[in-house]
Design a protein around this motif. Structure first.
Motif: not given
Length: 222
Positions: A9-10, A39-41, A43-46
């Motif tokens: 997550v970090d 998808n991770h980027v 979903q977490r709006k990075l």
């Protein structure tokens, strides 16, 4: 089979980009891993947190090895299938399958290879083959044929009841979970399809369905 590194997550956006850049050199064999990172980027709006308009804007500037269409395809397949299934059948084969099941309104099981595909032949006849034995072209032709066939209409009384179910589910799950609700008619029977209901929210689901069931469907008399 290669196993994907755990996504922490970090992890920073730069770390994810570096990982994806390396995976991109492996081609479609790393499709599931790339899709999961993409998808991770999203979903977490990075990307937005880093000052970009969205993930698409970020990757179009930073990851030249893959097009947005490719990333979207990888992401869609990674959301729906495990890495093992993706390795077994191939990412574009599975993307074609997703379009097919959407056209016929069914849910995919854990073993998509056994799903029957109604493949049209050149002589106009149709043969049903397991998905695992179909080419991408056959699945796509089957999808086009299904879309060309008008779906059976849901009876008017059921349409009214479905409106109440839809309204009740929205009221009960708005801001709680992205529950999806669809319905279709098959052999004269109306079927309900529910997706993305958390196990912890089953009681809320039962309440929502009960409210929809008790509502008075005035549209049924029209």
């Amino acid at each position: 089979m290669k196993t994907m590194m755990a996504i922490g997550v970090d992890m920073t956006l730069d770390q994810i980009l570096s990982t994806m850049d390396g995976l991109a050199r492996q081609g479609s064999t790393a499709a599931h891993q790339l899709g999961t990172l993409y998808n991770h980027v999203v979903q977490r709006k990075l990307a937005e947190l880093a000052g970009y308009k969205n993930a698409q804007d970020y990757f179009s500037k930073k990851l030249k090895a893959l097009s947005q269409a490719t990333l979207s395809t990888y992401g869609a397949v990674a959301r729906s299938f495990t890495e093992e299934v993706c390795t077994q059948h191939g990412v574009y084969h599975l993307r074609a399958l997703m379009r097919y099941v959407e056209a016929i309104g069914v849910e995919l099981g854990s073993d998509p290879g056994s799903l029957g595909i109604d493949v049209p032949r050149e002589d106009g006849t149709v043969v049903t083959k397991p998905f695992s034995e179909c080419s991408v072209d056959e699945v796509e032709r089957a999808t086009r044929a299904k879309k060309a066939t008008p779906p059976a209409r849901v009876p008017v009384p059921d349409q009214a009841r479905l409106l109440f179910f839809e309204d009740s589910l929205f009221r009960n799950f708005n801001g709680v979970a992205p529950v999806r609700f669809t319905a279709h008619n098959q052999d004269g029977q109306t079927y309900l399809n529910l997706q993305n209901v958390p196990m912890s929210q089953v009681a809320r689901l039962m309440k929502a369905l009960q409210e929809g069931l008790e509502a008075q469907p005035s549209l049924a008399a029209r």
